[in-house]
Enzyme design. Structure first.
Site, PDB file in Angstrom:
ATOM      1  N   THR A 132     -26.496  45.743  -8.136  1.00  0.00           N
ATOM      2  CA  THR A 132     -26.655  44.930  -6.919  1.00  0.00           C
ATOM      3  C   THR A 132     -26.469  45.879  -5.733  1.00  0.00           C
ATOM      4  O   THR A 132     -25.693  46.837  -5.813  1.00  0.00           O
ATOM      5  CB  THR A 132     -25.629  43.773  -6.867  1.00  0.00           C
ATOM      6  OG1 THR A 132     -24.316  44.316  -6.975  1.00  0.00           O
ATOM      7  CG2 THR A 132     -25.840  42.773  -7.992  1.00  0.00           C
ATOM      8  N   TYR A 150     -35.448  51.843  -7.980  1.00  0.00           N
ATOM      9  CA  TYR A 150     -36.628  51.342  -7.286  1.00  0.00           C
ATOM     10  C   TYR A 150     -37.451  52.571  -6.947  1.00  0.00           C
ATOM     11  O   TYR A 150     -36.914  53.559  -6.450  1.00  0.00           O
ATOM     12  CB  TYR A 150     -36.246  50.620  -5.984  1.00  0.00           C
ATOM     13  CG  TYR A 150     -35.733  49.217  -6.161  1.00  0.00           C
ATOM     14  CD1 TYR A 150     -36.395  48.300  -6.960  1.00  0.00           C
ATOM     15  CD2 TYR A 150     -34.588  48.787  -5.482  1.00  0.00           C
ATOM     16  CE1 TYR A 150     -35.926  47.011  -7.106  1.00  0.00           C
ATOM     17  CE2 TYR A 150     -34.119  47.500  -5.617  1.00  0.00           C
ATOM     18  CZ  TYR A 150     -34.785  46.612  -6.429  1.00  0.00           C
ATOM     19  OH  TYR A 150     -34.324  45.341  -6.558  1.00  0.00           O
ATOM     20  N   ASP A 200     -39.452  43.757 -11.662  1.00  0.00           N
ATOM     21  CA  ASP A 200     -39.816  42.411 -11.206  1.00  0.00           C
ATOM     22  C   ASP A 200     -39.864  42.296  -9.679  1.00  0.00           C
ATOM     23  O   ASP A 200     -39.691  41.221  -9.122  1.00  0.00           O
ATOM     24  CB  ASP A 200     -38.848  41.365 -11.788  1.00  0.00           C
ATOM     25  CG  ASP A 200     -37.402  41.601 -11.362  1.00  0.00           C
ATOM     26  OD1 ASP A 200     -37.144  42.471 -10.505  1.00  0.00           O
ATOM     27  OD2 ASP A 200     -36.517  40.911 -11.913  1.00  0.00           O
ATOM     28  N   ARG A 204     -37.115  34.679   0.323  1.00  0.00           N
ATOM     29  CA  ARG A 204     -35.719  34.213   0.267  1.00  0.00           C
ATOM     30  C   ARG A 204     -35.365  33.427   1.521  1.00  0.00           C
ATOM     31  O   ARG A 204     -34.862  33.971   2.509  1.00  0.00           O
ATOM     32  CB  ARG A 204     -34.787  35.411   0.052  1.00  0.00           C
ATOM     33  CG  ARG A 204     -35.125  36.131  -1.243  1.00  0.00           C
ATOM     34  CD  ARG A 204     -34.209  37.284  -1.553  1.00  0.00           C
ATOM     35  NE  ARG A 204     -34.753  38.086  -2.652  1.00  0.00           N
ATOM     36  CZ  ARG A 204     -34.381  39.330  -2.930  1.00  0.00           C
ATOM     37  NH1 ARG A 204     -33.456  39.914  -2.205  1.00  0.00           N
ATOM     38  NH2 ARG A 204     -34.920  39.977  -3.933  1.00  0.00           N
ATOM     39  N   SER A 228     -34.531  39.203 -17.397  1.00  0.00           N
ATOM     40  CA  SER A 228     -33.910  38.896 -16.105  1.00  0.00           C
ATOM     41  C   SER A 228     -34.949  38.336 -15.159  1.00  0.00           C
ATOM     42  O   SER A 228     -36.105  38.770 -15.173  1.00  0.00           O
ATOM     43  CB  SER A 228     -33.343  40.206 -15.506  1.00  0.00           C
ATOM     44  OG  SER A 228     -32.955  40.026 -14.156  1.00  0.00           O
ATOM     45  N   HIS A 241     -33.973  38.418 -11.959  1.00  0.00           N
ATOM     46  CA  HIS A 241     -33.378  38.988 -10.744  1.00  0.00           C
ATOM     47  C   HIS A 241     -32.398  37.986 -10.113  1.00  0.00           C
ATOM     48  O   HIS A 241     -32.292  37.882  -8.891  1.00  0.00           O
ATOM     49  CB  HIS A 241     -34.490  39.353  -9.762  1.00  0.00           C
ATOM     50  CG  HIS A 241     -34.229  40.596  -8.946  1.00  0.00           C
ATOM     51  ND1 HIS A 241     -34.922  41.762  -9.114  1.00  0.00           N
ATOM     52  CD2 HIS A 241     -33.360  40.833  -7.930  1.00  0.00           C
ATOM     53  CE1 HIS A 241     -34.507  42.659  -8.232  1.00  0.00           C
ATOM     54  NE2 HIS A 241     -33.551  42.124  -7.507  1.00  0.00           N
ATOM     55  N   GLY A 294     -28.343  36.903 -15.614  1.00  0.00           N
ATOM     56  CA  GLY A 294     -28.707  35.666 -14.919  1.00  0.00           C
ATOM     57  C   GLY A 294     -27.874  34.492 -15.412  1.00  0.00           C
ATOM     58  O   GLY A 294     -28.069  34.018 -16.525  1.00  0.00           O
ATOM     59  N   ARG A 299     -23.608  38.240  -9.416  1.00  0.00           N
ATOM     60  CA  ARG A 299     -22.765  37.614  -8.384  1.00  0.00           C
ATOM     61  C   ARG A 299     -21.292  37.503  -8.751  1.00  0.00           C
ATOM     62  O   ARG A 299     -20.449  37.707  -7.879  1.00  0.00           O
ATOM     63  CB  ARG A 299     -23.342  36.248  -8.005  1.00  0.00           C
ATOM     64  CG  ARG A 299     -24.699  36.370  -7.297  1.00  0.00           C
ATOM     65  CD  ARG A 299     -25.273  35.005  -6.968  1.00  0.00           C
ATOM     66  NE  ARG A 299     -26.617  35.067  -6.424  1.00  0.00           N
ATOM     67  CZ  ARG A 299     -27.725  35.198  -7.151  1.00  0.00           C
ATOM     68  NH1 ARG A 299     -27.648  35.293  -8.470  1.00  0.00           N
ATOM     69  NH2 ARG A 299     -28.907  35.229  -6.564  1.00  0.00           N
TER      70      ARG A 299
END
Ligand SMILES: Cc1cc2nc3c(=O)[nH]c(=O)nc-3n(C[C@H](O)[C@H](O)[C@H](O)COP(=O)(O)O)c2cc1C
Length: 353
Positions: free
Chosen positions: A81, A132, A160, A167, A250, A252, A284, A307
């Site tokens: 993250t 990335y 992905d 968002r 996942s 994401h 997830g 999270r």
């Protein structure tokens, strides 16, 4: 704050909300569009049921496993993250210290707010590096060789993110990280531009992802290549064809394509498609020890959390992350004893109702 009085990782969410800047919290919390996938990742786990086997003579269990070459004491790793300093000044280094304490594997993000070398310095457990791609391939080449030199055991290519998800929550709470929370792996001019986090990622993702990138990476590095963000049997088969060493199922954390299914609901088709040729992991919606058992029963060798540890980090730094791992470990051990399995290898589909 008495961390010993926290008994479920969910409880850290409200503590993090109180501790964080509202814009940064929205960036961490949010998913894409209506956040259907974000909610579904958790709701889906709640629909699975386990079949306990009794009188198995167990007094202790082994939660150890391996992920590629890495030995771990817990099958629960820390997903990549971005920008942990948004949660706590000790950022990724605090996460590394807590992960080391529990023998958990940490995947460090390209957009970490400490350099990958600084995190390696703080770590005592295994590390993988999340990639990335950069439009300028020489920047990516440099990152990969730095990761190899710093002892990272695999490259985790996130597949992905054709473009950052739509968002809505993040747009409404428009948030630009303060200058001291930039992506530390880049020098000014390469990536340390101060825009919203999604914009940052969009700027650096480059000229479109295709399977040829996996082949390019294969040529470039001897490190194992893990593809993160596989959600279908078709892409799992292509991943095998292009030489991936492992996959992470996942979506994401619900941040990319809203209305994607819950990752746990597609794990089965991906596991079936790879026919045991490579390891499959899942992230997830993992929030409790029994979630780990469900994922294991459906064929995931390990799971990753996103999270939950960010909330722990925001609430109490390294101690908060450690408490999150402690709760999950305790719940996992409890779940294994009550399911009637002495090791993770004993968990099979027969354990699902
Ligand atoms: C705030 C935040 C930042 C993230 N940043 C990245 C990232 O930089 N690279 C990446 O591959 N995934 C990223 N992810 C996705 C996570 O690696 C993981 O797939 C997801 O958080 C798992 O879901 P969970 O939060 O329900 O555990 C991010 C997720 C969150 C919540």
């Amino acid at each position: 704050m008495d961390l010993e009085q926290i008994f479920a990782v969910d409880e850290f969410e409200e503590l993090a909300r109180a501790a964080m800047d509202p814009g940064a919290f929205a960036y961490y919390y949010g998913g894409a569009e209506q956040e259907i996938t974000l909610r579904e990742n958790i709701a889906a786990f709640d629909r699975y049921r386990l079949r306990p086997r009794v009188l198995r003579g167990l007094s202790e269990v082994d939660t150890g496993s391996t992920l590629l070459d890495a030995e771990v004491s817990l099958p629960i790793g820390l997903a990549p993250t971005a920008l942990h300093k948004l949660a706590h000044p000790d950022g990724e280094c605090a996460v590394a210290r807590a992960a080391g304490k529990y023998g958990a594997l940490q995947i460090v993000a390209t957009y970490s707010s400490y350099t990958l070398e600084e995190v390696a310095e703080a770590a005592s457990g295994p590390l993988w590096f999340q990639l990335y791609m950069n439009a300028d391939r020489s920047i990516t080449e440099d990152l990969i060789s730095r990761a190899g030199e710093a002892g990272y055991g695999a490259i985790v290519l996130t597949v992905d993110l054709a473009t950052p998800g739509y968002r809505t929550r993040e747009y409404r709470n428009w948030f630009v990280p303060p200058p001291e929370v930039g992506p530390a792996n880049f020098t000014v001019g390469e990536g340390a531009i101060h825009s919203s986090v999604s914009e940052l990622v969009a700027n650096l993702t480059g000229d479109g992802y295709s399977w040829s990138i996996v082949e390019w990476l294969r040529e470039l590095t001897e490190l194992p290549i893990v593809l993160k963000g596989i959600m279908t049997a078709e892409d799992a088969a292509l991943a095998l064809e292009h030489g991936a060493d492992a996959l992470i199922v996942s979506n994401h954390g619900g941040r990319q394509l809203d209305r994607s299914p819950a990752s746990i609901d597609v794990l089965g088709e991906v596991v079936e498609a790879v026919e045991g040729q490579i390891e499959v992991y899942l992230d997830g919606g993992i929030r409790r020890g029994t979630d780990v058992l469900i994922a294991r029963a459906l064929g995931a060798r390990a799971v990753f959390i996103g999270r939950p540890y960010l909330w722990g980090l925001a609430a109490a730094g390294a101690d908060g992350v450690a408490r999150v791992l402690d709760i999950l470990q305790t719940q996992l051990v409890n779940g294994m004893l009550n399911l009637g399995v002495a090791s993770l290898d004993e968990v099979t589909r027969e354990h699902l109702a």
